[in-house]
Enzyme design. Structure first.
Site, mmCIF file in Angstrom:
data_model
loop_
_atom_site.group_PDB
_atom_site.id
_atom_site.type_symbol
_atom_site.label_atom_id
_atom_site.label_comp_id
_atom_site.label_asym_id
_atom_site.label_seq_id
_atom_site.Cartn_x
_atom_site.Cartn_y
_atom_site.Cartn_z
ATOM 1 C CG PHE A 209 -1.960 1.043 1.237
ATOM 2 C CD1 PHE A 209 -3.087 0.906 0.449
ATOM 3 C CD2 PHE A 209 -1.829 2.176 2.016
ATOM 4 C CE1 PHE A 209 -4.072 1.882 0.441
ATOM 5 C CE2 PHE A 209 -2.803 3.164 2.013
ATOM 6 C CZ PHE A 209 -3.929 3.013 1.220
ATOM 7 C CG ASP A 278 0.317 -3.059 6.879
ATOM 8 O OD1 ASP A 278 -0.750 -3.458 7.377
ATOM 9 O OD2 ASP A 278 0.403 -1.996 6.239
ATOM 10 C CE1 TYR A 303 -9.161 1.361 7.282
ATOM 11 C CE2 TYR A 303 -8.237 2.493 9.198
ATOM 12 C CZ TYR A 303 -8.155 2.111 7.870
ATOM 13 O OH TYR A 303 -7.055 2.481 7.131
ATOM 14 C CE LYS A 304 -7.549 -1.973 5.461
ATOM 15 N NZ LYS A 304 -8.267 -1.096 4.541
ATOM 16 N NE ARG A 486 -9.727 -3.400 -2.810
ATOM 17 C CZ ARG A 486 -9.220 -2.931 -1.669
ATOM 18 N NH1 ARG A 486 -8.059 -3.388 -1.233
ATOM 19 N NH2 ARG A 486 -9.868 -2.032 -0.956
#
Length: 514
Positions: A209, A278, A303-304, A486
Site C-alpha cells: 500500500f 503490516d 476499521y476493516k 475488489r
C-alpha cells in the site's frame, strides 16, 4: 465460463498456519459429489463431461450452505440492510453494540463524569486494555499490543525502532532479532566501511500500500539507510549482512495474495534483521500467529475486519523480549514512565506502553472496544452502556495467543472465521465461473488456500464503471485503479446467498456493459 485462472502466481514455501476448510460445514457441503448421469439433485446440467450449475442450482446450494453455517447468527450483531456488502476489507460494517456504547461514553462518561472518567471509566488504560483484546485475534499473548495513532504513524515507529535495534546489535556485536544476529552473522563494530552503519539497508514490499512505502522512505532518510523495494517472493534472496529491517504486508491489498509470514520471518531472522509486518488485511480474517512465529514488530488498522469504524485507531505490536530495547522515534508524555511528573527529560515506560505517544482518541477507541464484543458473544446492542468501559473489562477473553479469539460466551475463533472465509471465496469463484461470460474478467487472487486472504480481485477493462453499476444494484465492493474489482468477504456477516447474488448481479452488469 469466465477465465478464472490465477495470474502472476509466485510459488512460495507456505508454513502459514493452515485451516482445513473441510472442517467447516459449508466446505463439506461444497465437496459433496454430484448425483445422477445428466443432472444432479440441485439441477446442475452436464455438458461434455463438465458440470455447469444453473443459477437456480447455485441459489439452492447457497441456501443450504447458509442453513448449515454455524456463524450465520453473527449477522444479527451488525447493522445491515438488503445490500450485499463486500467491502469489509476497506471498511467493516457497524456492529450493533457500538451506537449505544458511544452514546454512553458521550452522555454519561464525558457528559456527567467528565474528567473523572480518565480513572473511573478506564480511559487512561484503554490503549493497553483494548490491545489485549486484539492480541488473541493476531496470536499474541497480553501485554504486547497498544492501540492508538494511525497505521502510518505506527509503521514509522516500528521501522525506525527496528533500525535502531539493528544499530544496537552492531555496537554490541550481535544479540539481535533472530538467530543470525545472535550468532554474529552480519554483526560488526557499529562503524562499518567509511563510517556507514553495518546494516545500511531497509527492504520494503514493492507491492505495498503506497503509504507504507512513503513512510519507509522517510524512515530510511532519517536513519541514513538505503531503501530497497522488493517483492515478498524476492525477500529471501535480497537479504544479507546489510539488511537492517524488512517491512512486509501479510496480505496484498490489491490482489488478496497471502504472503508466507512464518517462512519470511524466519529468513529475515536468519539474516540477522528485524521483521515488521503490516496486518491491515489479515487481522480478524485469518490466523496470524505473531508469538508463534517470532515476529518482531507488527502494525495494523482496526476499521476493516475488526469493524472499529471509520478512522478507528491502529495498533502496534512489540514482541515482549524486545520491549526494553524499543526506542520509539516519537516519545510522548503518554509513553513516559512518569507521565504526570512532567519531567523535562524523557524516560520510557516499560512494556507495550512505550508505543504510546499522546492523549488517546477516546471516542473512537471506545467505539472500537464495543465493536470487539462481536468476537466474545456480545455485541447485539442489548448490553448495558457501561458494561465494558469501566477499566476492568474483559481484557483476556480466554485468548490462547495462537490466533484464537474465543470469548467467555459463544465466542468466535479466528480459525472458524478463516474456514468460512475460504468456503465463501471458493463459492464466489465457482459462481463467477458459472455466470460471467468467458474472458470478461480475470482472477488476480491465488486459487490456493495457503496463498489467499479474504478477498477476491477480478481484473476487468471497465472496472470503475462496472463497480458503480454494481453499487447501484445493491452489491457493494470497490475499485482499484486501473482495472481491479475488489470483493471482500467478512465471514462475521457475509453469507452464501450474498455471494451467489453478487456473482449473478456481476454477470448481469457485465452483460449490460459489454
Amino acid at each position: 465460463m469466465s477465465d478464472l485462472t490465477e495470474t502472476k502466481t509466485t510459488p512460495q514455501s507456505q508454513s502459514q498456519p493452515q485451516v482445513d476448510p473441510q472442517a467447516h460445514p459449508q466446505a463439506q457441503a461444497q465437496a459433496q459429489p454430484n448425483e445422477g448421469p445428466d443432472r444432479d439433485a440441485g439441477g446442475a446440467e452436464y455438458a461434455g463431461g463438465a458440470v455447469h450449475p444453473s443459477p437456480s442450482a447455485l441459489a439452492v446450494e447457497a441456501a443450504k450452505l447458509d442453513e448449515a453455517d454455524e456463524l450465520a447468527g453473527l449477522r444479527d450483531r451488525f447493522v445491515l440492510d438488503d445490500a450485499v456488502y463486500l467491502d469489509g476489507n476497506s471498511l467493516g460494517a457497524l456492529p450493533a453494540a457500538v451506537p449505544g456504547r458511544v452514546d454512553d461514553v458521550v452522555r454519561r462518561q464525558w457528559g456527567s463524569l467528565r474528567i473523572r472518567s480518565w480513572d473511573e471509566s478506564g480511559w487512561w488504560t484503554a490503549p493497553e486494555r483494548i490491545g489485549d483484546r486484539i492480541a488473541p485475534l493476531v496470536g499474541a499473548a497480553p501485554g504486547q499490543i497498544v492501540v492508538g495513532d494511525s497505521t502510518s504513524v505506527n509503521i514509522f515507529k516500528a521501522v525506525v525502532a527496528a533500525v535502531r535495534m539493528a544499530d544496537d546489535d552492531a555496537r554490541r556485536g550481535g544479540d539481535g532479532a533472530g538467530d543470525g544476529a545472535r550468532d554474529g552473522v552480519g554483526a560488526g563494530d557499529g562503524a562499518g566501511v567509511g563510517g556507514r552503519p553495518v546494516r545500511d539497508e531497509i527492504l520494503v514490499d514493492a507491492t505495498t500500500f503506497p503509504t507504507d512505502g512513503y513512510i519507509a522512505e522517510s524512515a530510511a532518510r532519517m536513519t541514513g539507510r538505503t531503501l530497497r523495494p522488493v517483492t515478498p517472493a524476492e525477500v529471501p534472496d535480497a537479504l544479507g549482512p546489510r539488511t537492517a529491517a524488512v517491512l512486509l504486508n501479510h496480505v496484498d491489498y490489491r490482489t488478496g495474495r497471502l504472503h508466507d509470514l512464518p517462512s519470511l520471518t524466519a529468513a529475515i531472522h536468519d539474516a540477522g534483521a528485524y521483521a515488521v509486518w503490516d496486518l491491515c488485511h489479515s487481522a480478524g480474517a485469518l490466523p496470524v500467529g505473531l508469538d508463534e512465529h517470532g515476529v518482531d514488530l507488527a502494525v495494523g488498522c482496526t476499521y476493516k475486519y475488526l469493524n472499529g469504524g471509520p478512522g478507528s485507531p491502529a495498533y502496534l505490536y512489540v514482541r515482549r523480549d524486545l520491549q526494553p530495547r524499543f526506542d520509539s522515534p516519537l516519545p510522548g508524555w503518554n509513553s513516559h514512565t512518569d507521565p504526570f511528573g512532567m519531567r523535562p527529560s524523557f524516560e520510557p515506560a516499560g512494556g507495550a506502553l512505550r508505543g504510546r505517544v499522546g492523549t488517546p482518541d477516546i471516542l473512537s477507541m471506545l467505539a472500537l472496544e464495543a465493536a470487539l464484543d462481536v468476537w466474545d458473544g456480545g455485541g447485539t446492542g442489548t448490553e448495558t452502556g457501561d458494561s465494558n468501559c469501566n477499566g476492568s473489562s474483559n481484557s483476556s477473553r480466554n485468548g490462547n495467543g495462537n490466533g484464537s479469539g474465543a470469548g467467555a460466551e459463544a465466542g468466535v475463533t479466528v480459525e472458524a472465521v478463516r474456514a468460512k472465509s475460504l468456503a465463501l471465496t471458493d463459492f464466489f469463484l465457482r459462481c463467477v465461473a458459472a455466470y460471467v461470460p468467458q474472458g470478461r474478467v480475470e482472477c488476480l487472487t491465488p486459487v490456493a488456500h495457503a496463498e489467499r486472504g479474504s478477498q477476491v480481485a477480478l481484473r476487468c477493462d471497465d472496472a470503475g464503471e462496472v463497480m458503480k453499476r454494481l453499487i447501484q444494484r445493491g452489491v457493494v465492493g470497490d475499485f482499484r485503479h486501473p482495472d481491479v474489482l475488489r470483493f471482500g468477504f467478512t465471514p462475521l456477516y457475509v453469507g452464501f446467498a450474498d455471494v451467489e447474488r453478487a456473482a449473478r448481479v456481476l454477470a448481469e452488469t457485465l452483460g449490460s456493459t459489454a
